[in-house]
Design an enzyme around this catalytic site. Structure first.
Site, short mmCIF file in Angstrom:
data_model
loop_
_atom_site.label_atom_id
_atom_site.label_comp_id
_atom_site.label_asym_id
_atom_site.label_seq_id
_atom_site.Cartn_x
_atom_site.Cartn_y
_atom_site.Cartn_z
N SER A 1 0.84 -1.19 0.00
CA SER A 1 0.00 0.00 0.00
C SER A 1 0.87 1.24 0.00
CB SER A 1 -0.91 0.01 1.22
OG SER A 1 -0.16 0.36 2.36
N LYS A 2 0.22 2.38 -0.04
CA LYS A 2 0.96 3.64 -0.14
C LYS A 2 1.97 3.85 0.99
CE LYS A 2 -2.76 4.75 -2.20
NZ LYS A 2 -4.13 4.84 -1.78
N ARG A 3 1.70 3.27 2.14
CA ARG A 3 2.67 3.42 3.23
C ARG A 3 4.05 2.90 2.85
NH1 ARG A 3 -0.27 -0.43 5.55
NH2 ARG A 3 1.55 -1.56 6.27
N HIS A 4 4.07 1.92 1.96
CA HIS A 4 5.34 1.28 1.61
C HIS A 4 6.14 2.08 0.60
CE1 HIS A 4 3.93 -2.27 3.71
NE2 HIS A 4 2.82 -2.23 3.02
N GLY A 5 5.50 3.06 -0.04
CA GLY A 5 6.16 3.83 -1.09
C GLY A 5 5.22 3.96 -2.27
#
Length: 500
Positions: free
Chosen positions: A261-265
């Site tokens: 998800s976006k948290r990962h990049g």
RNA sequence: GGUCCCUUCGUCUAUCGGCUAGGACAAGAGAUUCUCAGUCUCUAGAGAGGGGUUCGAUUCCCCUAGGGACUACCA
């Protein structure tokens, strides 16, 4: 041509819902479907599942087209190109789902439900509060009498249609990778909604109807769909249709093992594209998470994947998306480009940074050609060229003294070194690098300082950074006049320091 | 909570019962008489645990543990 080698007429599909930008997991699914179709000389279909009227957007649809186009994934049937089983956009098949839902109701396989959203919300709340084993719909409307139904209808309540999931028994489906997966019917969603009150189908209904109508033979989708597999089989059975072959793809995870998800990049292909990842690098890398050929060969062209891809080589376990490895692939693909190709690829980034005009002036075109060889082996992504070459296009802020001074070297020494190096710099255009370098080394030896005691201050003065492409090339590209100006400015700054 | 799925180096993976467990990325060390990068060489690093089956298990079976997904009028 068909016949012996590829007896089964393979038809697969990628069926995203246009509710956001295409992301890594999605295109991996698209790619695998596409490669499988090609390798089997089958048909690859694109279908747009825009049955969620609230979340689907035209921008997302455009992004889908852009992304697949960028990756070079062409669909044989689908929107824009048409095909014998269209339309391929579900909102354009609106009436169809209602017909089939009605048929199910008529056959006693489904029923209208009049429960309000608030009742369902309360139900859910009560269930979680009580930590009840029973989760989900309580089948309140499953056995309504005709009389009760008309009463609801008279109140003007628009019902949803729910599937009558058998209360007993179990349902099994076969998965190419996973084998048989069985689930007790009482563990299947209790009577899921098939047709929403706005008349649109849910995923479950639309997907089964369309896959059947479009004669899909293999359903390749992410493993997150496994739990609804039995439900879909139940639907096929309710319709009396043949169940296609399932192949659930391992999920793509982030570093922490959670769904990417976006948290990962970055996760959207658009972002990767904008940063300057090449489509061939992204395709290659993404194909290697969850699939491998022999564990040794790691570079695959799209053409190779279109022939080498096999279902058997797909891994069962979820895979972590490794941004570093993508960078490595990208660097490799960048270095494999010819200089002129790379110049073409880099130019838009220089334009965007307003280093050059659009289109670039002739003078800049030839400068870009000269830049390519010195940045080529340093680029991870195309956009890196901006920071790498800023000093060639923009005025630099005055360097700070700390930056100018090499480790363990005072201002006075540095100024002397700079002054001694000046004549060498002036003759830079006519001499080979080795000679110039040798002369710098001699000065350093004479002065009893390190080679970097000379190189580094020059580098910082000229490029504004301790990290830069090779010095002599940098100065040549910058032009001697500008370089000397920057050097003089550095000397001035350092001399000032000495006075204090 | 319930259901289902998964489990080889930090990461992606190879091994279809014989393993001194191979490769790649990342990491660390060195070389390339300018930084960075690139390139080359080298180093370290793994079959979750416990039971079986077998002459022999990473490979087959079972249990445990851990992780994940799903559990919407979203897909």
């Amino acid at each position: 041509m068909q016949g012996g080698m590829f007896p089964m007429d393979v038809r697969v599909r990628y069926a995203p819902s246009p509710t956001g930008l295409q992301h890594i997991g999605g295109v991996r699914t698209a790619l695998f479907n596409y490669f499988f179709a090609r390798s089997q000389h089958g048909v690859f279909i694109l279908r747009v599942e825009d049955t969620d009227q609230g979340r689907s957007t035209p921008e997302a649809l455009q992004d889908l087209y852009d992304t697949l186009g960028w990756l070079g994934v062409k669909w044989d049937e689908g929107p824009l190109v048409g095909g014998p089983h269209g339309p391929y956009i579900q909102s354009e098949r609106f009436g169809l789902y209602q017909e089939y839902a009605k048929k199910l109701v008529d056959d006693g396989k489904a029923y209208p439900c009049y429960c309000s959203e608030s009742r369902l919300a309360q139900l859910r709340e009560a269930q979680t509060a009580a930590k009840s084993k029973e989760q989900g719909y309580d089948r309140h409307c499953r056995n309504l009498t005709a009389e009760q139904r008309t009463r609801y209808e008279d109140q003007g309540i628009k019902p949803v249609i729910r599937l009558k999931v058998p209360l007993e028994g179990s349902t099994t489906f076969h998965d190419v990778l996973m084998g048989d997966i069985t689930r007790k019917n009482r563990d299947v969603n209790p009577d899921p909604v098939l047709l929403k009150s706005d008349g649109f189908p849910t995923y479950h209904l639309a997907n089964v109807i369309d896959d059947h109508l479009m004669k899909i033979t293999h359903i390749m989708r992410a493993q997150e769909w496994i739990p609804s597999g039995p439900l879909h089989v139940l639907l096929y059975e309710a319709f009396g249709w043949k169940v296609p072959t399932y192949c659930h793809l391992p999920m793509v995870m982030g570093k922490d093992g959670q769904k990417l998800s976006k948290r990962h990049g970055s996760t959207s292909v658009k972002e990767f594209r904008e940063k300057g990842y090449l489509p061939e690098a992204l395709t290659n890398y993404v194909s290697m998470v969850g699939w491998s050929y022999d564990g040794v060969k790691e570079f695959f062209t799209k053409d190779e994947l279109e022939t080498l891809f096999t279902l058997e080589k797909i891994n069962k376990a979820p895979g972590v998306f490794d941004y570093k490895k993508l960078d490595w692939y990208n660097g490799m693909y960048i270095r494999a480009k010819s200089d002129s190709e790379l110049a073409q690829l880099l130019t838009p980034y220089l334009i965007q940074a307003s280093f050059v005009s659009d289109p670039p002036e002739q003078e800049h075109v030839s400068l870009i050609e000269k830049i390519v060889p010195i940045v080529k082996e340093r680029l991870k992504v195309l956009s890196d060229v901006v920071d790498m070459t800023r000093y060639l296009f923009k005025d630099l802020p005055a360097p700070k003294i700390e930056e100018l001074l090499p480790k363990n070297q005072d201002a006075a020494t540095t100024v002397r070194a700079l002054r001694k190096a000046l004549p060498i710099v002036k003759r830079i255009g006519t001499r080979p690098d080795e000679e110039l370098e040798q002369e710098i080394v001699s000065i350093a030896n004479e002065m009893g300082i390190k080679i970097n005691g000379i190189f580094m201050p020059i580098r910082v003065a000229v490029t504004g950074s301790t990290v830069s492409p090779p010095l002599f090339d940098s100065i040549r590209l910058l032009g001697l006049d500008t370089a000397l100006l920057r050097l003089e400015r550095a000397v001035t700054i350092l001399s000032h320091q000495m006075g204090n």
